[in-house]
Design an enzyme around this catalytic site. Structure first.
Site: not given
Ligand code: BJW
Ligand code: ZN
Length: 273
Positions: A66, A99, A114, A122, A166, A246
């Site tokens: 990536r 990111v 994110h 580290c 480190c 969207n």
């Molecule tokens: C277009 C288009 C065009 C396409 N024009 N549109 C409450 C309830 C339930 C669960 C939880 C909760 N609170 C926390 C959680 C757990 C978890 C979570 O949310 N889980 C869910 C799956 C339910 N969250 C976490 O763990 C977070 N931490 C946290 O809250 O800590 C405290 C806590 C922990 C545990 C329990 C409770 C509290 C951290 C979340 C970190 C997410 N990380 C990632 C990876 C980042 C690194 C990397 O990139 O490698 O972030 S996952 C991934 O998803 C990435 C993205 O930023 C994120 C969101 O994705 P995004 O951007 O929405 O992409 P897509 O593909 O899903 O959508 C694209 C959209 O674009 C689509 O709608 C298309 O239609 C549209 N589109 N082309 C306009 N041209």
């Molecule tokens: Zn280190």
């Protein structure tokens, strides 16, 4: 469009939340569509601390792929429209879940909630810093192919990205000589994985903005992942309005722009890009 532009011109604090859809037109796969796979793995299944602990070599191959891909991509009209809008309106705050650094490349100064593909941390001493070298270590050269039939490289731990300066080196057996070596801690991408907390100062800054915001634009995100998935309801519960951009229609937005954001944002924001 007319009522959105009226809301845009009277809003005191505008917050814009972006997701992977903003970078889709730059050729960066989103997470939950057909492009959301690397080899046979769902991308989201590799974005966890558990996946990294179990197989750091595989997760580093995924992130090397990536980093390499993104370094060849350019911002698109959606990024430029937002950057132009920020220049015109001082009361605009951009928060991105992405990111890839493409908002910054277009001239914006987003809160990267994110983290960044080009920062590492580290796992031993906690030091965090920017590292754009490609490949980030010799053993990743030519690795990370995304094809479903590509094989894991199974890079030994001592040859994965390590922290050269480190403060807390670790003892390991060298994969080359079999001798005990003392080596800098294993580096990991400084991104927020599932089940990890977001940086508390970053979350505080976001909370303050959301509580003052009277218009939230939600652009190119599936709205599935928390905490970002909860931003619209915070703004609405404070009496603010929400606009969504969207490909898919949204539920509950006051203004719904359905289609590619790279086409709709320049029109809706009234900027030339
Ligand atoms: C277009 C288009 C065009 C396409 N024009 N549109 C409450 C309830 C339930 C669960 C939880 C909760 N609170 C926390 C959680 C757990 C978890 C979570 O949310 N889980 C869910 C799956 C339910 N969250 C976490 O763990 C977070 N931490 C946290 O809250 O800590 C405290 C806590 C922990 C545990 C329990 C409770 C509290 C951290 C979340 C970190 C997410 N990380 C990632 C990876 C980042 C690194 C990397 O990139 O490698 O972030 S996952 C991934 O998803 C990435 C993205 O930023 C994120 C969101 O994705 P995004 O951007 O929405 O992409 P897509 O593909 O899903 O959508 C694209 C959209 O674009 C689509 O709608 C298309 O239609 C549209 N589109 N082309 C306009 N041209
Ligand atoms: Zn280190």
């Amino acid at each position: 469009m007319t009522s959105f532009q009226a809301a845009l011109s009277t809003a005191k604090i505008i917050v814009i939340l972006t997701g992977a859809g903003v970078s889709a037109a730059s050729g960066i796969p989103t997470f939950r569509a057909a492009g959301g796979y690397w080899r046979t793995y769902e991308s989201t299944s590799l974005a966890t601390p558990q996946a990294f602990r179990k197989n750091p070599s595989r997760v580093w191959e995924f992130y090397h792929y990536r980093r390499d891909l993104v370094s060849q991509k350019q911002p698109n009209r959606a990024h430029f429209a937002l950057a132009e809008f920020e220049k015109l309106r001082p009361n605009v705050h951009l928060i991105t879940q992405n990111v890839d650094g493409l908002h910054a490349a277009a001239g914006s100064e987003p809160i990267e909630m994110h983290g960044s593909l080009f920062h590492v941390r580290c796992t031993s001493c906690g030091d965090e810093f920017e590292d754009r070298t490609n490949p980030i270590c010799d053993s990743l050269a030519g690795k990370g192919a995304p094809d479903p039939d590509a094989r894991d490289a199974d890079i030994p731990l001592d040859l994965l990205p390590r922290h050269e300066l480190c403060q807390r080196p670790v003892a390991l057996t060298s994969s080359e000589t079999g001798e005990k070596i003392c080596i800098g801690g294993l580096l990991r991408p400084a991104v927020v994985w599932f089940n990890e907390s977001l940086d508390p100062p970053v979350m505080n800054e976001i909370r303050v903005l959301l509580n003052r915001c009277d218009l939230l634009l939600v652009v190119g995100t599936s709205g599935i992942v928390y905490p970002a998935a909860g931003f619209a309801s915070i703004v609405k519960s404070n009496g603010g309005k929400v606009a969504e951009f969207n490909l898919d229609p949204s539920e509950g937005a006051d203004f719904d722009f359905v289609g590619p954001c790279e086409d709709l944002l320049p029109l809706a924001l009234g900027v030339n890009v």
